[in-house]
Write a protein that holds these residues in place. Structure first.
Motif, PDB file in Angstrom:
ATOM      1  N   ARG A 123       0.818  -1.207   0.000  1.00  0.00           N
ATOM      2  CA  ARG A 123       0.000   0.000   0.000  1.00  0.00           C
ATOM      3  C   ARG A 123       0.853   1.259   0.000  1.00  0.00           C
ATOM      4  N   GLU A 124       0.236   2.322  -0.524  1.00  0.00           N
ATOM      5  CA  GLU A 124       0.843   3.630  -0.373  1.00  0.00           C
ATOM      6  C   GLU A 124       0.568   4.094   1.045  1.00  0.00           C
ATOM      7  N   LYS A 125       1.359   5.019   1.519  1.00  0.00           N
ATOM      8  CA  LYS A 125       1.314   5.430   2.918  1.00  0.00           C
ATOM      9  C   LYS A 125      -0.044   5.971   3.357  1.00  0.00           C
ATOM     10  N   PHE A 126      -0.770   6.663   2.470  1.00  0.00           N
ATOM     11  CA  PHE A 126      -2.012   7.315   2.877  1.00  0.00           C
ATOM     12  C   PHE A 126      -3.242   6.414   2.776  1.00  0.00           C
ATOM     13  N   GLU A 127      -3.073   5.184   2.395  1.00  0.00           N
ATOM     14  CA  GLU A 127      -4.223   4.316   2.142  1.00  0.00           C
ATOM     15  C   GLU A 127      -4.720   3.630   3.415  1.00  0.00           C
ATOM     16  N   ASP A 128      -5.569   4.333   4.163  1.00  0.00           N
ATOM     17  CA  ASP A 128      -6.225   3.676   5.282  1.00  0.00           C
ATOM     18  C   ASP A 128      -7.714   3.579   4.976  1.00  0.00           C
ATOM     19  N   ALA A 129      -8.373   2.658   5.614  1.00  0.00           N
ATOM     20  CA  ALA A 129      -9.760   2.321   5.262  1.00  0.00           C
ATOM     21  C   ALA A 129     -10.707   3.508   5.407  1.00  0.00           C
ATOM     22  N   GLY A 130     -10.592   4.270   6.479  1.00  0.00           N
ATOM     23  CA  GLY A 130     -11.496   5.408   6.680  1.00  0.00           C
ATOM     24  C   GLY A 130     -11.384   6.440   5.576  1.00  0.00           C
ATOM     25  N   PHE A 131     -10.158   6.779   5.224  1.00  0.00           N
ATOM     26  CA  PHE A 131      -9.940   7.750   4.153  1.00  0.00           C
ATOM     27  C   PHE A 131     -10.446   7.211   2.820  1.00  0.00           C
ATOM     28  N   LEU A 132     -10.132   5.963   2.522  1.00  0.00           N
ATOM     29  CA  LEU A 132     -10.554   5.387   1.245  1.00  0.00           C
ATOM     30  C   LEU A 132     -12.067   5.224   1.138  1.00  0.00           C
ATOM     31  N   ASP A 133     -12.755   5.024   2.265  1.00  0.00           N
ATOM     32  CA  ASP A 133     -14.232   5.030   2.248  1.00  0.00           C
ATOM     33  C   ASP A 133     -14.750   6.380   1.782  1.00  0.00           C
ATOM     34  N   ARG A 134     -14.137   7.463   2.282  1.00  0.00           N
ATOM     35  CA  ARG A 134     -14.555   8.810   1.862  1.00  0.00           C
ATOM     36  C   ARG A 134     -14.260   9.025   0.376  1.00  0.00           C
ATOM     37  N   VAL A 135     -13.087   8.558  -0.081  1.00  0.00           N
ATOM     38  CA  VAL A 135     -12.732   8.688  -1.499  1.00  0.00           C
ATOM     39  C   VAL A 135     -13.754   7.950  -2.363  1.00  0.00           C
ATOM     40  N   ARG A 136     -14.089   6.740  -1.979  1.00  0.00           N
ATOM     41  CA  ARG A 136     -15.055   5.936  -2.742  1.00  0.00           C
ATOM     42  C   ARG A 136     -16.397   6.670  -2.839  1.00  0.00           C
ATOM     43  N   GLU A 137     -16.867   7.197  -1.723  1.00  0.00           N
ATOM     44  CA  GLU A 137     -18.148   7.922  -1.738  1.00  0.00           C
ATOM     45  C   GLU A 137     -18.090   9.143  -2.650  1.00  0.00           C
ATOM     46  N   GLU A 138     -16.958   9.832  -2.668  1.00  0.00           N
ATOM     47  CA  GLU A 138     -16.823  11.008  -3.545  1.00  0.00           C
ATOM     48  C   GLU A 138     -16.800  10.603  -5.011  1.00  0.00           C
ATOM     49  N   TYR A 139     -16.119   9.499  -5.329  1.00  0.00           N
ATOM     50  CA  TYR A 139     -16.143   8.996  -6.708  1.00  0.00           C
ATOM     51  C   TYR A 139     -17.581   8.668  -7.130  1.00  0.00           C
ATOM     52  N   LEU A 140     -18.298   7.951  -6.294  1.00  0.00           N
ATOM     53  CA  LEU A 140     -19.667   7.540  -6.644  1.00  0.00           C
ATOM     54  C   LEU A 140     -20.595   8.752  -6.776  1.00  0.00           C
ATOM     55  N   THR A 141     -20.431   9.719  -5.896  1.00  0.00           N
ATOM     56  CA  THR A 141     -21.228  10.946  -5.986  1.00  0.00           C
ATOM     57  C   THR A 141     -20.908  11.693  -7.270  1.00  0.00           C
ATOM     58  N   LEU A 142     -19.623  11.804  -7.591  1.00  0.00           N
ATOM     59  CA  LEU A 142     -19.207  12.494  -8.814  1.00  0.00           C
ATOM     60  C   LEU A 142     -19.739  11.779 -10.054  1.00  0.00           C
ATOM     61  N   ALA A 143     -19.675  10.461 -10.066  1.00  0.00           N
ATOM     62  CA  ALA A 143     -20.199   9.698 -11.204  1.00  0.00           C
ATOM     63  C   ALA A 143     -21.684   9.958 -11.382  1.00  0.00           C
ATOM     64  N   ASP A 144     -22.430   9.957 -10.282  1.00  0.00           N
ATOM     65  CA  ASP A 144     -23.864  10.218 -10.342  1.00  0.00           C
ATOM     66  C   ASP A 144     -24.143  11.630 -10.861  1.00  0.00           C
ATOM     67  N   LEU A 145     -23.437  12.626 -10.321  1.00  0.00           N
ATOM     68  CA  LEU A 145     -23.638  14.016 -10.757  1.00  0.00           C
ATOM     69  C   LEU A 145     -23.272  14.193 -12.228  1.00  0.00           C
ATOM     70  N   SER A 146     -22.181  13.573 -12.660  1.00  0.00           N
ATOM     71  CA  SER A 146     -21.743  13.725 -14.055  1.00  0.00           C
ATOM     72  C   SER A 146     -22.717  13.088 -15.036  1.00  0.00           C
ATOM     73  N   ASN A 147     -23.419  12.067 -14.601  1.00  0.00           N
ATOM     74  CA  ASN A 147     -24.395  11.415 -15.478  1.00  0.00           C
ATOM     75  C   ASN A 147     -25.757  12.090 -15.440  1.00  0.00           C
ATOM     76  N   ARG A 148     -25.991  12.990 -14.480  1.00  0.00           N
ATOM     77  CA  ARG A 148     -27.302  13.647 -14.361  1.00  0.00           C
ATOM     78  C   ARG A 148     -27.279  15.139 -14.642  1.00  0.00           C
ATOM     79  N   ARG A 149     -26.143  15.784 -14.460  1.00  0.00           N
ATOM     80  CA  ARG A 149     -26.098  17.247 -14.561  1.00  0.00           C
ATOM     81  C   ARG A 149     -25.050  17.671 -15.582  1.00  0.00           C
ATOM     82  N   ILE A 150     -25.491  18.445 -16.556  1.00  0.00           N
ATOM     83  CA  ILE A 150     -24.641  18.814 -17.685  1.00  0.00           C
ATOM     84  C   ILE A 150     -23.403  19.590 -17.251  1.00  0.00           C
TER      85      ILE A 150
END
Length: 168
Positions: A123-150
C-alpha cells in the motif's frame, strides 16, 4: 524542458514542472505518511500536474489519432482532495480550468476492505480504510452528478460504474 541547477534562469523554470515534481515526490517517496495538512495547496499542485499532462501528452497524441486510456485524471484529483476536506466548489472550478474532458470514465467500484485485501501489504502510505471510504463515496457521488447534470458532464465526462467485487 531542462535547466542548469548551477545557473538557473527564471525563463527556464515553470510552475508546472515544480508542481509535477512535488506531487511525485510526495506520492512516491513516502513523504506523506499523514494526510496532507493543506489539501487546497495539494489540489492546486495536482491540478497543475493534470493540466500539464493533458496539454503536453494527451492532447498532442489525440490530435495524431491515438486512443488514450488513462488511469487517473480529473475525477481522481476531485475525489481524493474532497475526501481530504477541500471544498467541492474550489475543486470543481480547478478541474473546469483543464479544458480536456474524458469521453468516458470507467469507475471500478468495490468496497474498501476487498480492495485493500487485494493490494496486500504493498500500500501507499495514505491508504487507510477510513480515508478510502470517503474517497469511494466522492467517486460515486461524482459519477452520479456527471451522469445527471450537464455542468458536471462538461467537466468530468460520462461515467460507467462497474462492480469490481467479483474474484479476480
Amino acid at each position: 524542458r531542462r535547466f542548469f541547477i548551477m545557473d538557473p534562469r527564471p525563463e527556464d523554470i515553470f510552475i508546472e514542472d515544480i508542481a509535477h515534481a512535488l506531487s511525485n515526490a510526495c506520492r512516491f517517496l513516502g513523504q506523506c505518511r499523514e494526510f496532507y495538512s493543506d489539501g487546497l495547496e495539494m489540489a492546486k499542485l495536482f491540478t497543475s500536474d493534470r493540466r500539464d499532462h493533458a496539454d503536453n501528452l494527451i492532447t498532442p497524441n489525440l490530435s495524431r489519432g491515438v486512443f488514450i486510456v488513462d488511469d487517473r485524471f480529473k475525477a481522481s484529483t476531485y475525489a481524493y482532495q474532497v475526501a481530504q476536506g477541500v471544498p467541492k466548489k474550489d475543486l470543481f472550478e480547478m478541474q473546469r480550468e483543464i479544458s480536456l474532458v474524458p469521453d468516458l470514465t470507467f469507475l471500478l467500484d468495490l468496497d474498501v476492505k476487498t480492495a485493500l485485501g487485494r493490494v496486500g501489504s504493498e500500500r501507499e502510505k495514505f491508504e487507510d480504510a477510513g480515508f478510502l471510504d470517503r474517497v469511494r463515496e466522492e467517486y460515486l457521488t461524482l459519477a452520479d452528478l456527471s451522469n445527471r447534470r450537464i455542468e458536471y458532464e462538461n467537466v468530468f465526462g460520462k461515467f460507467v460504474v462497474v462492480k469490481g467485487d467479483k474474484p479476480i
